[in-house]
Scaffold this active site. Structure first.
Site, PDB file in Angstrom:
ATOM      1  CD  GLU A  36      -2.881  -1.145   2.379  1.00  0.00           C
ATOM      2  OE1 GLU A  36      -2.761  -0.270   3.255  1.00  0.00           O
ATOM      3  OE2 GLU A  36      -3.778  -2.011   2.407  1.00  0.00           O
ATOM      4  CG  ASN A  60      -0.689  -7.046  -1.351  1.00  0.00           C
ATOM      5  OD1 ASN A  60      -1.269  -7.661  -2.230  1.00  0.00           O
ATOM      6  ND2 ASN A  60      -1.194  -6.887  -0.127  1.00  0.00           N
TER       7      ASN A  60
END
Ligand code: XIL
Length: 346
Positions: free
Chosen positions: A168, A209
């Site tokens: 993130e 991710n």
């Protein structure tokens, strides 16, 4: 679809994943992978995914493993696990240089005893950092990050087939999230994290991710550009994780083409935290869209749902495949059918 860039690391790691998937799937799945003649429809998510060489996993909280319904459902239906919280920085290094692997180790041993594969989540993230990290500046933060990655990835070397190395790091508009990591270390911190992870565990597949990457948009394009840059400069990256926290009816019209464009860069793609708020046929249809997309992309190597049961989901809109009583939902049947009917092998 051919890959456009050489990928010696990825090839090596894909072999490792295939081995892990076969081990996780057990003897029955080995025959399914070896023999192409009429495949029998598998009756669990893991076995069905294994027929095309993929895994189907769930995020796990160690303190639920003592509940029979939880453990039975997890052990029967899935062939991969990821720690929902136990391998995060706050859990694994509560004090500087003092590692605590008890929670992660519990999940790894539980999975290994059942022949299940384990994903690693996550080495570096702006959230769930221990308090002592939040106050660090400059090279003190840089050293802490590298030391953390080294300690955790070394400990789980050989146990996890992939790591979410960085989680993130981008905003919706494609800019970098202004986390302490970004502000203190500058743009190079993601690359530094991947290099440290590669040094600590050369065989684990290293993933970036994120969420909100469920189609072709400003955020996913920024990540795409980063991966392309990493590939062109030899920065070690093997895979991109698409969290896929979505809701029934969300527009996923470019979901598959988004996965495909990353795959064409020469990285694998994984659905890493799938959950779909909603119920009934709407929820089932959205799950089906996501699973179909993964099955249609040969480099989509597996799917993880973010929990076993609605009872313990981090969301309050019943987004998972099993209800509070571990009964299969309509979404479960849609996913199983999509896995069984799915396209080519990965
Ligand atoms: C969540 C867990 O499910 C919660 O139990 C915890 O309180 C917060 O984190 N993106 C991620 C996951 O990468 O680690 C998050 O997990 C959900 C969003």
């Amino acid at each position: 679809m051919t890959d456009q860039l050489p990928r010696p690391r990825s090839v090596r790691r894909r072999l490792a994943l295939a081995t892990a998937a076969v081990a996780a799937a057990g003897i029955a799945a080995v025959s399914a992978l070896v023999f192409t003649s009429p495949a029998q429809a598998a009756t669990t998510l893991g076995a069905s995914a294994a027929e095309s060489g993929r895994y189907f996993g769930a995020a796990v909280a160690g303190n639920r493993l003592s509940e029979a319904g939880y453990a039975n459902t997890l052990g029967t239906e899935f062939n991969s696990v990821v720690a929902e919280n136990a391998m995060k920085w706050d859990a694994t290094e509560p004090n500087p240089g003092q590692f605590n692997f008890s929670g992660g180790d519990q999940i790894v041993s539980w999975a290994q005893a059942r022949g299940m594969a384990v994903r690693g989540h996550t080495l570096v993230w702006h959230a769930q950092q221990p308090g002592w990290v939040e106050g660090l500046t400059g090279n003190n933060l840089r050293n802490a990050m590298v030391n953390h990655i080294t300690g955790v990835a070394n400990h789980y070397e050989g146990d996890v087939f992939a790591w979410d190395v960085v989680n993130e790091a981008f905003e919706w508009d494609g800019s970098r999230r202004q986390s302490n990591l970004q502000q203190q270390l500058g743009n190079g911190w993601i690359e530094e994290a991947f290099r440290a992870a590669d040094a600590a565990d050369p065989n684990a597949r290293l993933c970036y991710n994120d969420y909100g990457t469920d189609g072709i948009n400003a955020k996913s394009t920024a990540i795409y550009n980063m991966v392309r840059d990493f590939q062109s400069r030899g920065v070690p990256i093997d895979c991109v994780g698409f969290q896929t926290h979505v809701s029934a009816g969300d527009n996923l019209s470019s979901y598959q083409s988004n996965l495909q464009r990353f795959a064409e860069l020469g990285v694998d793609v994984e659905i890493t935290e799938l959950d779909v708020g909603g119920s009934g046929s709407g929820q089932a249809a959205t799950y089906e869209t996501v699973v179909n997309a993964c099955m249609a992309v040969s480099r989509c190597t597996g799917i993880t749902v973010w929990g076993v049961t609605d009872k313990y989901s981090w969301r309050d809109d019943d987004p998972l495949l099993f209800d509070d009583n571990y009964q299969k939902k309509q979404a479960y049947t849609a996913v199983l059918n999509a896995l069984n009917e799915g396209g080519g092998t990965c």
